[in-house]
Design an enzyme around this catalytic site. Structure first.
Site: not given
Length: 673
Positions: A116, A118, A120, A228, A317, A411, A414, A429, A435
Site C-alpha cells: 500500500e 504510505k 504522509d 489500512y 521510504k 538588468c 544588458c 528588463c 538583451c
C-alpha cells in the site's frame, strides 16, 4: 408530541439514502447523483429533524458538524498498541527484509505481500460499536492518544454508521487522516487572502485540523482518510489475509487506498515501489513511501514483533521531498519576456531523488514575502519532477548582518532599466531585443518540442550561437550550415548535420505551433490554437483589431492587447517575413466559418497510443476547433479518446459514463469540424 409514523419512515429512508450516496462518493469514487440532488435530500432531513427532534440520531448525516467546542482533548488508551514500522531506504534493505521473513518462516518459496502507499498524514484509530461511530483517537505515543472524535465525525469519508453486512459488534479500524493536495492549496490560498498564517505542508495542516477544539473549524477543512488495518475486534470475525481485510473494510463503508495490491516475493515488492514512485507526483495526495506487509495473518502471528514494530511489515521510504540547506547567493535570471526571476543558489542537498543546488523564488514580491536572504537556512521542497522550491526560512538560524534583497534597478545581463508596473508581481528588463538573455530564452522557446520542435537545438548550443554572434533571432537559425555548427566547441560533424536536418524538418509546421513559437506574451498552446482556429490565416490575425481578437473563445482584453501589440510592432512583422523567406510554412487551416469552434465548451481526455497522429497533434486539432484538453477524467469530461494500451483513465470514464471514442470515431468527429 408523538412523531407521525410517516415522518419516521421518511427520516429512516433519507438517512439510509444519504449514507449510501456518501459510500458511493467517498469510498467507491462512483457518485450516483449530482451534488444538487444530494443537497436536496440533506435539506429535507434537516427540516424533518428540526420539526421532530426525536428523529435525530448520532449517526444522522446532519450530525457531522455543529457540536459545541470541547474544553480539551481527553486521553485515550489504545486497547492494542498502535505500533510504528521499521524503515527501508535502499534495495538492499528490502532484500534483507524479505530474506529475514523467509528464514523465520523456514521457506525458500516466494512470500505473498500486501503493498500500500504510505500516506504522509496522521494515524488514527476509529471505533464503531454496533455499527455506529463511537470514538476516534490519534496514535499519540502508540499506547495513549488523544480523543478527536468531535473532529473525525466531520470527515465525510468516515461513515457515522457502517454499511453492508457482517461487521463485528465492535470494530476498531486504523487509518491515516490526510489533506488532499487540492484542498491544501485552497486552504492556504484562503488563509493568505485573509492575512492568516499558511501551513508548511499537508501533513501539518491535517494534524492542525485534527487538534482543533471547535469541530466547525475542522469541518471547514477538506480532510480525508484511508483505512489500512484493524485493531480491536469483538463479536465478529475478520478475513485471514490482510488484502481480504481491506476488501471487508471497503464493503463496510471504509475508504482504503486504491493502489493497494498483492505481489509475490522481493521482485514484486521492488516493482511496486518503482511503479508507485513513477506515479507519485501525479497522485492527489502526498505519500512518503510504500508499506509492505506479509499478507497471510497466520504468517504474521508466527513472525511476531520486535520492540515496538512488527517483524512482518516494513515501510520503504521514498527519497525525502523536503530538506534543510543554506542560501549561498541570490541571483536574477532574465526570461524571454524580460521577466526577472530571483534564483537561490544553494548548498547542494539531496532531496526528492536528486541533488539540488538552485531553486526559484518566483518574483520580487514572493522573495520579500518569504524574506529569504543570503546566509539563511531554508526548507527546500522537491516532489517528483516539480521545480525545487524554497518553502520558508528558519528564522532562529539566520546569521547576524543579513540584509533584505532588493529589486535591481538595471538588468543584470544588458544593463537596461528594470520596470515594474503598479500592482504587477513581475519586474521586467526593458531591453527587449537588445538583451542577450531574452534572445536566448526566445530561441529556446522557439525550438521547444511544443513549438517548432527543433531536435538537438538545446540550451548549450543556443548559448554558443548567441554568444558567438552567429544567431540574433529565430530566422538566423535557418542560415546555419553544418560547417558553422561543426566549428563550435564539442560539436562534431555528425551532430552538426543532424541539427541542420532538424532545422529543415521544422520548417513544415502548423499555424497553432508557429503562433506559440513566436512567444507572444500570455499566448500558450491553447490560446494559439484558438487564435489559429478563429482567424484561419496569419494575415487575418495580424490585421485584426483588439475588439476582433476579443471574439476568440477564452481570450480576454489583456491577452488581446498583447496579441495586437505584437503584430503592430514592425520588427516582429519583419522577423515573420524573414522566416517565410527561409521556408517556414504550414498547411491551410479549415475555413473559420466552417469550424468556428465546433468543439467549443467540450472537454477531451486523451489516453493510450494513437496510430495516425501523436497525442500532441491530437491535442492541437482539438484546441483548433475550440475544444479543451484535460489531463484527468471527471464527471465534467465530454469525451475520452482511447488509443491502444489505454490505462486507468479509460476505466474511470467507463465508471462515470463518459462518452468513449476510438481513433476512428475521433477522426470522424474532427472531420465534421
Amino acid at each position: 408530541m408523538p412523531v407521525p409514523a410517516s415522518a419516521r419512515r421518511r427520516a429512516d429512508w433519507l438517512r439510509a439514502e444519504l449514507t449510501r450516496h456518501d459510500y458511493r462518493y467517498y469510498v467507491l469514487d462512483d457518485p450516483e447523483v449530482p451534488d444538487a440532488a444530494y443537497d436536496r435530500l440533506l435539506v429535507e432531513l434537516r427540516e424533518l429533524e428540526a420539526r421532530h427532534s426525536q428523529l435525530i440520531t448520532p449517526d444522522s448525516p446532519t450530525q457531522r458538524v455543529g457540536g459545541a467546542p470541547v474544553a480539551s482533548f481527553a486521553a485515550v488508551r489504545h486497547h492494542l498498541p498502535m505500533l510504528s514500522l521499521d524503515n527501508a531506504f535502499t534495495r538492499e534493505d528490502v532484500e534483507a527484509f524479505d530474506r529475514r521473513i523467509r528464514e523465520r518462516l523456514e521457506t525458500e518459496h516466494e512470500v505473498e505481500y500486501a503493498c500500500e502507499p504510505k500516506l504522509d498524514g496522521v494515524a488514527i484509530g476509529v471505533t464503531w460499536k454496533d455499527g455506529v461511530l463511537e470514538q476516534a483517537a490519534t496514535r499519540g505515543d502508540g499506547t495513549t492518544g488523544e480523543d478527536v472524535t468531535h473532529n473525525v465525525r466531520t470527515i465525510r469519508s468516515v461513515p457515522l454508521r457502517l454499511s453492508g453486512r457482517g461487521w463485528p459488534a465492535l470494530l476498531e479500524a486504523r487509518g491515516e487522516v490526510f489533506l488532499p493536495l487540492a484542498g491544501f492549496a485552497a486552504l492556504n490560498q484562503r488563509a493568505a487572502a485573509q492575512g492568516e498564517k499558511t501551513f508548511v505542508n499537508p501533513r501539518n495542516a491535517a494534524a492542525g485540523s485534527l487538534r482543533q477544539l471547535d469541530p466547525r473549524l475542522a469541518a471547514s477543512r477538506p480532510l480525508a482518510v484511508f483505512f489500512y488495518g484493524i485493531g480491536r475486534v469483538e463479536g465478529g470475525e475478520v478475513a485471514g489475509r490482510h488484502s481480504a481485510i481491506l476488501q471487508q473494510l471497503r464493503s463496510w463503508g471504509l475508504r482504503t487506498a486504491p493502489q493497494a495490491r498483492v505481489v509475490q516475493g522481493v521482485r514484486g515488492l521492488l516493482g511496486y515501489y518503482e511503479d508507485l514512485g513513477r506515479r507519485r507526483a501525479r497522485l492527489p495526495y502526498q505519500i512518503d513511501g510504500v508499506v509492505y506487509k506479509v499478507d497471510a495473518l497466520e504468517l504474521q502471528r508466527r513472525l511476531g514483533f520486535v520492540a515496538r514494530a512488527p517483524r512482518w511489515a516494513i515501510a520503504h521510504k521514498f527519497p525525502a521531498e523536503e530538506e534543510l540547506t543554506t542560501v549561498r547567493a541570490i541571483e536574477w535570471q532574465v526570461g524571454r519576456t524580460g521577466a526577472l526571476t530571483p534564483v537561490a543558489r544553494l548548498e547542494p542537498v539531496f532531496v526528492g531523488g536528486a541533488t539540488v543546488s538552485n531553486a526559484t523564488l518566483h518574483n520580487i514580491d514572493e522573495l520579500q514575502r518569504k524574506d529569504v536572504r543570503v546566509g539563511d537556512t531554508v526548507i527546500l521542497r522537491r516532489a517528483g519532477d516539480v521545480i525545487p522550491e524554497v518553502v520558508r526560512i528558519i528564522p532562529e538560524r539566520r546569521p547576524r548582518g543579513t540584509r533584505p534583497v532588493q529589486l535591481p534597478p538595471a538588468c543584470p545581463v544588458c544593463g537596461s532599466e528594470v520596470t515594474k508596473e503598479e500592482g504587477a508581481a513581475v519586474a521586467r528588463c526593458s531591453g527587449a531585443l537588445i538583451c542577450p538573455a531574452q534572445r536566448k530564452e526566445s530561441l529556446r522557446h522557439f525550438a521547444s518540442r511544443r513549438a517548432l520542435d527543433i531536435e538537438g537545438l538545446g540550451t548549450k548550443l543556443i548559448d554558443q550561437l548567441v554568444d558567438g554572434g552567429l544567431v540574433r533571432g529565430p530566422a538566423d537559425l535557418f542560415t546555419l550550415s553544418a560547417a558553422d555548427l561543426a566549428a563550435l566547441e564539442r560539436m562534431g560533424e555528425t551532430s552538426a548535420r543532424n541539427v541542420v536536418l532538424a532545422l529543415e524538418r521544422s520548417k513544415a509546421t502548423t499555424l497553432p505551433r508557429f503562433l506559440y513559437a513566436l512567444g507572444i506574451r500570455d499566448v500558450g498552446e491553447a490560446t494559439a490554437a484558438a487564435l489559429a482556429g478563429h482567424f484561419g490565416t496569419l494575415e487575418a490575425l495580424s490585421a485584426a483589431a483588439p475588439e476582433q481578437i476579443l471574439e476568440v473563445p477564452y481570450v480576454g482584453p489583456v491577452v488581446a492587447g498583447h496579441v495586437h501589440a505584437f503584430f503592430a510592432e514592425p520588427r516582429n512583422r519583419a522577423v515573420i517575413a524573414e522566416l517565410h523567406r527561409h521556408g517556414v510554412h504550414w498547411p491551410a487551416m479549415p475555413r473559420p466559418d466552417r469550424q468556428a469552434a465546433t468543439l467549443a465548451g467540450q472537454t477531451f481526455v486523451l489516453t493510450g497510443r494513437l496510430e495516425s497522429l501523436t497525442r500532441d497533434e491530437a491535442g492541437d486539432r482539438i484546441r483548433a476547433l475550440g475544444g479543451r484538453v484535460a489531463g484527468g477524467v471527471s464527471a465534467k469530461t465530454d469525451f475520452v479518446v482511447a488509443g491502444a494500451d489505454a490505462g486507468s483513465k479509460l476505466d474511470k470514464a467507463t465508471r462515470l459514463g463518459v462518452t468513449i471514442l476510438d481513433e476512428a470515431g475521433f477522426l470522424r468527429l474532427l472531420q465534421r469540424g
